[in-house]
Scaffold this active site. Structure first.
Site, PDB file in Angstrom:
ATOM      1  N   SER A  12       0.778  -1.164   0.032  1.00  0.00           N
ATOM      2  CA  SER A  12      -0.040  -0.091  -0.089  1.00  0.00           C
ATOM      3  C   SER A  12       0.915   1.167   0.015  1.00  0.00           C
ATOM      4  CB  SER A  12      -0.973  -0.119   1.136  1.00  0.00           C
ATOM      5  OG  SER A  12      -1.873   1.062   1.235  1.00  0.00           O
ATOM      6  N   ASP A  19     -10.103  -4.379  -3.805  1.00  0.00           N
ATOM      7  CA  ASP A  19      -9.623  -3.316  -3.033  1.00  0.00           C
ATOM      8  C   ASP A  19     -10.336  -2.220  -3.001  1.00  0.00           C
ATOM      9  OD1 ASP A  19      -7.917  -1.955  -1.506  1.00  0.00           O
ATOM     10  OD2 ASP A  19      -6.099  -2.684  -2.442  1.00  0.00           O
ATOM     11  N   HIS A  58      -7.658  -5.484   0.477  1.00  0.00           N
ATOM     12  CA  HIS A  58      -6.406  -4.688   0.329  1.00  0.00           C
ATOM     13  C   HIS A  58      -5.323  -5.343   1.117  1.00  0.00           C
ATOM     14  CE1 HIS A  58      -4.391  -1.048   0.242  1.00  0.00           C
ATOM     15  NE2 HIS A  58      -4.249  -0.988   1.793  1.00  0.00           N
TER      16      HIS A  58
END
Length: 279
Positions: free
Chosen positions: A112, A226, A256
């Site tokens: 991320s 996600d 995610h």
């Protein structure tokens, strides 16, 4: 039943006198390579125990740091003044790894916002690593452009105002993993300050211009469902990177945090296959 690998923990000092915390999971025998893990938002190095267990079982040692202001590291909570300082922190951990394991291949796994940070690290230091696994890349986020522009403007007026909250429920389909996040005091009440959002946006703007400078072997992975970041950001990175060895895989139905999601074994198996072919 798999035995948990108890990590060693340590810190290193950074330029402003703060201490950055990291974990180190060791193999029983000589490792064949080392994986350095860089976490994202609503996270810290403790979220990678299961991942580290799989790596150790397959002959890899693992290191994971807590970014400044997160987990057990010093610093204002969740605040990023300058992303380049964080790039330096990753490089300091890589230096520790290379000094501890001279001659071994080193791979980086960035998740991320940690993927954005790892990308910036690649631009400056890709000659120091043997490959980059980019998970759930926060290059594009599901927020309107005008909202990002407003937050960037606010970062100059109120840099410490907490404005962006991610939902733990968007990270995983595994109710146990979400419950663990909800009960974790280290991410309790985590809301990103305007300066942090601004630094992420500035990094994304830079990467858009410089993706083509990245030539290190790449494994880019993203979940199709996600809600925190967009798979299209990973697809754009894949298309723009100059790496001759690059792979993109979108996992249908995954959320995610794919290494703490349902079917994480499938994702981890692909990561290990990719590593084994390059270590």
């Amino acid at each position: 039943m798999q035995t948990l690998t108890q990590p060693l923990s340590a810190t290193f000092d950074v330029s402003n006198g703060q201490k950055v915390f990291y974990r180190h999971w060791k193999t029983a025998d000589s490792p064949k390579a080392v994986v350095v893990i860089v976490h994202g938002f609503n996270s810290h190095s403790g979220y990678y125990q299961w991942t580290a267990d799989q790596l150790v079982d397959s002959g890899y040692e693992a290191y994971a740091l807590d970014l400044r202001g997160r987990g057990n590291s010093d610093g204002e909570r969740f605040y990023i003044e300058d992303m380049n300082e964080f790039v330096g922190d990753v490089d300091q951990l890589v230096s520790i790894v290379k000094a501890t394991h001279p001659g071994l291949p080193v791979f980086v796994l960035g998740h991320s916002a940690g993927g954005v940070l790892s990308c910036l690290y690649m631009l400056a230091h890709q000659d120091r690593v043997n490959g980059f696994i980019c998970e759930s890349f926060a290059y594009q986020v599901p927020a309107p452009d005008f909202a990002i522009a407003v937050l960037k403007g606010l970062s100059h007026l109120a840099p410490h105002a907490h404005v962006l909250k991610l939902k733990n429920e968007d990270f995983s389909r595994d109710a146990t993993a979400v419950e663990s996040m909800n009960n974790d005091p280290l991410i309790a009440h985590e809301v990103q300050p305007t300066r942090t959002v601004q630094q992420l946006a500035v990094a994304d703007e830079r990467l858009k211009k410089e993706f083509s400078n990245i030539q290190v072997p790449l494994f880019i992975i993203h979940g199709s469902l996600d809600k925190a970041t967009k798979p299209s950001g990973s697809e754009f990175f894949y298309k723009q990177a100059s790496s001759t060895d690059k792979t993109l895989k979108i996992y249908e139905g995954h959320y995610h945090d794919m290494l703490n999601d349902l079917d994480k074994e499938v994702v981890m198996g692909d990561i290990l296959d990719w590593l084994n072919q390059r270590a």
